[in-house]
Motif scaffolding. Structure first.
Motif, PDB file in Angstrom:
ATOM      1  N   LEU A   1      -3.618   1.609   3.010  1.00 12.84           N
ATOM      2  CA  LEU A   1      -3.291   2.872   2.355  1.00 12.84           C
ATOM      3  C   LEU A   1      -4.251   3.984   2.777  1.00 12.84           C
ATOM      4  O   LEU A   1      -3.824   5.062   3.203  1.00 12.84           O
ATOM      5  CB  LEU A   1      -3.323   2.684   0.837  1.00 12.84           C
ATOM      6  N   LEU A   2      -5.536   3.713   2.689  1.00 11.88           N
ATOM      7  CA  LEU A   2      -6.536   4.737   3.001  1.00 11.88           C
ATOM      8  C   LEU A   2      -6.517   5.118   4.477  1.00 11.88           C
ATOM      9  O   LEU A   2      -6.529   6.305   4.827  1.00 11.88           O
ATOM     10  CB  LEU A   2      -7.925   4.244   2.592  1.00 11.88           C
ATOM     11  N   PHE A   3      -6.484   4.117   5.350  1.00 12.03           N
ATOM     12  CA  PHE A   3      -6.526   4.391   6.785  1.00 12.03           C
ATOM     13  C   PHE A   3      -5.299   5.179   7.244  1.00 12.03           C
ATOM     14  O   PHE A   3      -5.408   6.100   8.053  1.00 12.03           O
ATOM     15  CB  PHE A   3      -6.634   3.081   7.578  1.00 12.03           C
ATOM     16  N   LEU A   4      -4.124   4.807   6.720  1.00 19.63           N
ATOM     17  CA  LEU A   4      -2.915   5.507   7.145  1.00 19.63           C
ATOM     18  C   LEU A   4      -2.864   6.934   6.623  1.00 19.63           C
ATOM     19  O   LEU A   4      -2.452   7.853   7.351  1.00 19.63           O
ATOM     20  CB  LEU A   4      -1.682   4.734   6.683  1.00 19.63           C
TER      21      LEU A   4
ATOM     22  N   ILE B   1       4.219   4.960   4.997  1.00 18.94           N
ATOM     23  CA  ILE B   1       3.772   3.573   5.109  1.00 18.94           C
ATOM     24  C   ILE B   1       2.580   3.301   4.193  1.00 18.94           C
ATOM     25  O   ILE B   1       2.498   2.248   3.550  1.00 18.94           O
ATOM     26  CB  ILE B   1       3.429   3.230   6.571  1.00 18.94           C
ATOM     27  N   SER B   2       1.655   4.260   4.125  1.00 16.07           N
ATOM     28  CA  SER B   2       0.473   4.043   3.283  1.00 16.07           C
ATOM     29  C   SER B   2       0.846   3.975   1.812  1.00 16.07           C
ATOM     30  O   SER B   2       0.359   3.108   1.071  1.00 16.07           O
ATOM     31  CB  SER B   2      -0.558   5.150   3.517  1.00 16.07           C
ATOM     32  N   LEU B   3       1.712   4.875   1.355  1.00 14.52           N
ATOM     33  CA  LEU B   3       2.135   4.836  -0.043  1.00 14.52           C
ATOM     34  C   LEU B   3       2.979   3.593  -0.333  1.00 14.52           C
ATOM     35  O   LEU B   3       2.892   3.016  -1.426  1.00 14.52           O
ATOM     36  CB  LEU B   3       2.905   6.105  -0.400  1.00 14.52           C
ATOM     37  N   ALA B   4       3.772   3.166   0.652  1.00 13.29           N
ATOM     38  CA  ALA B   4       4.554   1.938   0.476  1.00 13.29           C
ATOM     39  C   ALA B   4       3.650   0.722   0.374  1.00 13.29           C
ATOM     40  O   ALA B   4       4.040  -0.306  -0.206  1.00 13.29           O
ATOM     41  CB  ALA B   4       5.529   1.779   1.653  1.00 13.29           C
TER      42      ALA B   4
END
Length: 389
Positions: free
Chosen positions: A58-61, A335-338
């Motif tokens: 999540l953080l990296f994306l 993608i990060s929120l998913a």
């Protein structure tokens, strides 16, 4: 150096990296029994390894794809790859559950950002992007299925964990050096550096559907990767080698499917490919997982074969619903929120296992895959692509 030669070098470099990333991503599930015995962990503590890794996603994306839209993609890519290399090196010099959590946070976050950036760069660097994306994800699947098939049989203690990461460290360094020498064409860099806000991404009609589609799919695929070995051992009475063999069938199917179906996906396009391959994959997946008996586990390989094209094609399809100048930010945000689905799933799953057992907890996986496909069918009727991919 001719342009075609540059493309070959770039392709080989990305393929090497994808093999390493695929193997790295699979290690948590493969070594879960080893972590359990080595550190004396319960199911919830094991689930925290998975949860922390997806928090890293999540953080990296969120941050990384924003940087990729604002700055030179090559520099961002190399910086993230260097972080991954350093985190893998951390595994070699530490023997601590807390250091393990820090390591998986970085390696999983960096790994997901790297393969997302590879997916985003492919249409800008190659003439047949859908085919190239699927063959690169084939390389990733090779790393995943090979590590599951080999390590699942022989990795019996923590020394194997360090040895495996030593090999991955070498592959990562090779990929870094090769990619450093490759010149990324100027057309891959945006003229407008303002990027897009999360509000702009979220306000797009496609967002809520893509968020749910990715989230439900993540639970189904990642749940198998991370929990199948322990589930098969505790619920079905399989030894670790047998469980790893079935798991390798699933990811072996994904690996083979991405290779043999790449030309088909290129011809059909993203939406039709997800629709046609998805329905068959969902049927086999439910047959393999929902019944919860040894006799149906061979269907895992068939489900993996048809689900193989889903994730890389989904990522590529995002570009059809957002303006070109904010594709990286939009893809990363979605993608990060998913990934929140993964985080919630692993917390809930660990608690469910401790309270009700593996059988009840594992039913979440086929239900999630059904939800993925149902929402996708609604999505393609409700929202139209801005440009066909």
């Amino acid at each position: 150096m001719k342009e075609t030669h540059k493309s070959r070098i770039l392709y080989v470099t990305l393929a090497i990296l994808m093999v390493a990333l695929g193997a790295s991503d699979a290690l948590r599930g493969i070594f879960a029994p080893v972590f359990q015995s080595h550190f004396g962990l319960n199911a919830f503590q094991i689930s925290m390894i998975m949860t922390v890794s997806y928090a890293g996603n999540l953080l990296f994306l969120l941050i990384g794809t924003k940087l990729a839209d604002r700055y030179q993609k090559k520099k961002v890519f190399l910086g993230v790859l260097l972080l991954w290399i350093l985190a893998v090196g951390l595994y070699l010099v530490t023997d601590s559950y807390w250091m393990l959590l820090i390591g998986v946070f970085i390696t999983m976050g960096a790994s997901t950002l790297l393969n997302t950036m590879i997916n985003l760069l492919t249409p800008l660097l190659f003439l047949s992007p859908v085919m190239i994306v699927n063959t690169l994800f084939f390389a990733q699947g090779m790393g995943t299925s090979a590590s599951q098939g080999i390590l699942g049989r022989f990795a019996s203690d923590f020394n194997w964990w360090k040895l495996t990461n030593g090999v991955l460290l070498i592959l990562g360094i090779i990929a870094f050096l090769l990619f450093y020498k490759v010149e990324i064409p100027e057309k891959t860099e945006r003229v407008d550096k303002k990027g897009s806000s999360i509000r702009e991404v979220v306000s797009n009609p496609a967002f809520i559907y893509l968020f749910l589609i990715f989230g439900c799919y993540f639970v189904a695929e990642h749940g198998i990767m991370n929990w199948f070995v322990i589930y098969s051992k505790e619920q079905l009475g399989l030894v670790e080698g047998q469980a790893s063999l079935y798991l390798s069938l699933f990811f072996g199917g994904i690996t083979i499917g991405r290779f043999i179906f790449a030309p088909v996906v290129q011809k059909l396009g993203t939406i039709k490919s997800i629709k046609y391959f998805g329905v068959v994959g969902v049927i086999f997946y439910i047959g393999a997982v929902a019944f919860g008996i040894k006799g149906t586990l061979f269907l895992l390989g068939l489900s993996g074969l048809f689900l193989s094209v889903i994730y890389p094609t989904l990522v590529l399809s995002v570009q059809g619903f957002y303006p070109e100048d904010c594709v990286a930010s939009a893809t990363g945000t979605i993608i990060s929120l998913a990934t929140l689905f993964d985080i919630v799933f692993n917390v809930v799953f660990g608690k469910t296992i401790d309270l009700f057992g593996y059988r009840i907890g594992f039913m979440i996986l086929p239900i999630s895959l059904l939800c993925f496909f149902g929402i996708f069918l609604i999505f393609i009727k409700k929202v139209k692509m801005k440009r066909y991919i």
